[in-house]
Design a protein around this motif. Structure first.
Motif, PDB file in Angstrom:
ATOM      1  N   MET A  41      54.466  49.127 -37.776  1.00 35.14           N
ATOM      2  CA  MET A  41      54.785  50.471 -37.794  1.00 35.14           C
ATOM      3  C   MET A  41      55.735  51.051 -38.146  1.00 35.14           C
ATOM      4  O   MET A  41      55.628  52.462 -38.512  1.00 35.14           O
ATOM      5  N   THR A  42      56.690  50.702 -38.206  1.00 32.57           N
ATOM      6  CA  THR A  42      58.137  50.790 -38.624  1.00 32.57           C
ATOM      7  C   THR A  42      58.871  49.817 -39.435  1.00 32.57           C
ATOM      8  O   THR A  42      58.311  48.646 -39.298  1.00 32.57           O
ATOM      9  N   GLU A  53      51.407  58.259 -35.808  1.00 25.51           N
ATOM     10  CA  GLU A  53      51.151  56.974 -35.962  1.00 25.51           C
ATOM     11  C   GLU A  53      51.066  56.210 -34.748  1.00 25.51           C
ATOM     12  O   GLU A  53      50.883  54.942 -34.915  1.00 25.51           O
ATOM     13  N   LEU A  54      51.166  56.782 -33.733  1.00 30.01           N
ATOM     14  CA  LEU A  54      51.036  56.097 -32.395  1.00 30.01           C
ATOM     15  C   LEU A  54      49.831  55.422 -31.953  1.00 30.01           C
ATOM     16  O   LEU A  54      49.906  54.269 -31.743  1.00 30.01           O
ATOM     17  N   SER A 114      67.016  41.387 -35.881  1.00 33.15           N
ATOM     18  CA  SER A 114      66.802  42.204 -36.861  1.00 33.15           C
ATOM     19  C   SER A 114      65.724  43.385 -36.721  1.00 33.15           C
ATOM     20  O   SER A 114      65.946  44.752 -36.832  1.00 33.15           O
ATOM     21  N   ASP A 115      64.533  42.958 -35.872  1.00 32.28           N
ATOM     22  CA  ASP A 115      63.565  43.934 -35.579  1.00 32.28           C
ATOM     23  C   ASP A 115      63.876  44.607 -34.320  1.00 32.28           C
ATOM     24  O   ASP A 115      63.772  45.739 -34.378  1.00 32.28           O
ATOM     25  N   VAL A 116      64.869  43.976 -33.526  1.00 29.50           N
ATOM     26  CA  VAL A 116      65.196  44.925 -32.546  1.00 29.50           C
ATOM     27  C   VAL A 116      66.298  45.817 -33.104  1.00 29.50           C
ATOM     28  O   VAL A 116      66.124  47.104 -32.617  1.00 29.50           O
ATOM     29  N   ASP A 117      67.111  45.747 -33.823  1.00 30.99           N
ATOM     30  CA  ASP A 117      67.880  46.641 -34.650  1.00 30.99           C
ATOM     31  C   ASP A 117      67.107  47.801 -35.243  1.00 30.99           C
ATOM     32  O   ASP A 117      67.593  48.845 -35.339  1.00 30.99           O
ATOM     33  N   GLY A 122      57.705  45.937 -39.698  1.00 27.97           N
ATOM     34  CA  GLY A 122      57.239  45.220 -40.810  1.00 27.97           C
ATOM     35  C   GLY A 122      57.213  46.145 -42.222  1.00 27.97           C
ATOM     36  O   GLY A 122      57.438  47.394 -42.137  1.00 27.97           O
ATOM     37  N   PRO A 123      56.737  45.693 -43.252  1.00 24.64           N
ATOM     38  CA  PRO A 123      56.500  46.486 -44.541  1.00 24.64           C
ATOM     39  C   PRO A 123      55.662  47.531 -44.059  1.00 24.64           C
ATOM     40  O   PRO A 123      54.591  47.423 -43.290  1.00 24.64           O
TER      41      PRO A 123
END
Length: 496
Positions: free
Chosen positions: A445-446, A403-404, A477-480, A419-420
């Motif tokens: 990506m995640t 996925e990179l 929340s993205d950082v987490d 994201g979704p």
């Protein structure tokens, strides 16, 4: 897992521990968190700051090494205590990194003020370095207690016994939702139904109330309290509905509170983060304000900056890895290094997603013949041992290295770091209104789906996690999620 089965399994395990399990003392112990939680948390926090500070300052021959270590340890414990991290209600309930990071930043501020007030000359970078183990050890301790707590709850221990009150349909919805997961403390042990009709839960219907309120306020209270005492319920949970509202609900709350029984309300909101809720009142009426999802302002700008900068930096630093993977793909099977596939992004806009090729060239043509072997219950196609995957491809999928190249999509703006999951056009063609809401933000990506099990998740669980992200997104929340993604990738669970 069906609600009836969940209730039956938990109740059976609770009662199968022997005759002592039925005693009040044993029942109380099984519903109480382990006593070592606060002891271990306090010890780890104190030593996690005190020991590194003392050793480092002593080795560097800095003055007041042990006094500074004691002050730093007390400051860390005090910050955590003032933020209620050691309360019985909070211990073990969170494994997130953001609360610990917030506490640690406060600690840095407190110690910076103390350092300036005492006119100390310790190098600032040295002080920062010796404090780095503190949040790491605190997070490790938090994860330990969280795992222990989740394991206990799977055995029907450390749970809150809930008597559910509401109309049959509403009560059944709440019961099924609570039974669908085991990480939370609430277990429905009985239902008091308002009106006739079946209740979709394995818990017994302990009593039924009339649709219309009784002439006396004691009518409802007597039935509910009797059921709560017989079932040893810790809390009465009212499912939202017209059958129990207004004056009737107020009088019931008086009766329950006078008897020392806790009352909770389920407003019917699903997957709405607590941070979006605000309690207020108007004309004596209690109101629950739900803040809209973040779609504009500073945080979305920060997300875009982090996406583009992170993607550019990642492509630069990982260029040697790209070359090595590319060579392995070419040597492993015939075909191009990259696989490009049309996916659907924000606002149903199609885009070309980049990945390292993990399948043979005829993979798309063979998909139809493998449809019957699909191991996923929803619109996605997943097989644990897909014969179309190459030997190199299995390793790339297991480590998520395939996925990179999606960093290219992030840099171009068609995807985000978090994201979704980006869906296929044929999947979107079969979406309903609920699933289409996943496309309100850029795919990532995640995301929550990756750190929660990836392909091991059911379709409903995947949609639920994506909708939770869409409605409750924030920059922190993205950082987490990104911090927790690293462990998910190392674990490899659900990656195939």
């Amino acid at each position: 897992m069906p609600g009836g089965y969940m209730w039956h399994a938990r109740t059976t395990e609770t009662n199968s521990t022997g005759s002592a399990a039925g005693s009040p003392a044993a029942s109380t112990r099984s519903r109480t968190k382990a006593g070592w939680y606060p002891v271990v948390a306090l010890t780890v926090d104190a030593l996690g700051v005190g020991v590194p500070v003392a050793l480092t300052l002593a080795v560097e021959r800095q003055p007041n090494a042990y006094t500074g270590a004691l002050v730093a340890a007390l400051s860390w414990v005090t910050v955590r205590a003032l933020r209620r991290r050691y309360t019985r209600r909070d211990l073990g309930e969170s494994r997130g990194s953001l609360p610990v990071l917030h506490d640690w930043l406060i600690l840095l501020g407190v110690l910076a003020v103390l350092r300036a007030a005492a006119d100390l000359r310790h190098p600032a970078l040295l002080c920062l370095a010796v404090l780095l183990p503190a949040p790491v050890l605190t997070l490790a301790c938090s994860k330990l207690t969280w795992r222990h707590l989740v394991a206990a709850r799977r055995k029907a221990q450390v749970v809150t016994r809930v008597l559910l009150l509401g109309e049959p349909t509403a009560a059944g919805d709440v019961a099924e939702h609570l039974a669908g997961r085991t990480e939370h403390p609430y277990v429905v042990v009985g239902v008091v139904a308002i009106g006739e009709g079946p209740v979709r839960t394995g818990a017994p219907v302990a009593a039924r109330l009339g649709v219309l309120p009784p002439e006396s306020a004691d009518g409802d209270t007597c039935h509910v309290l009797t059921a709560a005492r017989e079932l040893e319920a810790d809390v009465v949970l009212v499912a939202a509905g017209p059958g129990m509202a207004g004056e009737r609900l107020r009088r019931l709350s008086w009766g329950l509170h006078d008897a020392g029984t806790e009352l909770a309300l389920a407003p019917g909101l699903v997957e709405c983060a607590v941070k979006r809720l605000e309690t207020t009142s108007a004309a004596g009426l209690a109101l629950l304000r739900v803040a809209p999802p973040l779609r504009s302002g500073v945080q979305p700008v920060l997300k875009s900056v982090m996406d583009r900068a992170g993607a550019a930096l990642g492509l630069l630093l990982l260029s040697p890895v790209f070359l090595a993977i590319g060579a392995a793909v070419r040597l492993g099977s015939q075909g191009p290094v990259f696989y490009r596939q049309v996916r659907v992004g924000q606002g149903r806009a199609p885009f070309v997603m980049w990945k390292f090729r993990t399948m043979f060239l005829d993979a798309d043509a063979r998909k139809a013949e493998l449809e019957r072997s699909n191991e996923h219950d929803g619109l996605m196609f997943k097989m644990r041992r897909d014969p179309r995957v190459t030997r190199v491809g299995r390793l790339l999928r297991r480590t998520s290295l395939d996925e990179l190249p999606q960093l290219i999509n992030v840099l171009l703006g068609s995807m985000s770091l978090v994201g979704p999951r980006p869906p296929l056009p044929e999947e979107v063609a079969r979406y309903g209104d609920v699933e289409l809401r996943r496309l309100a933000v850029r795919p990532g990506m995640t995301g929550l789906w990756q750190i929660s099990g990836r392909s091991d998740l059911s379709w409903d669980e995947t949609v639920e996690l994506d909708l939770h992200y869409v409605d409750n997104w924030s920059f922190t929340s993205d950082v987490d999620v990104m911090a927790r993604t690293f462990r998910a990738v190392v674990d490899g669970r659900g990656a195939y």
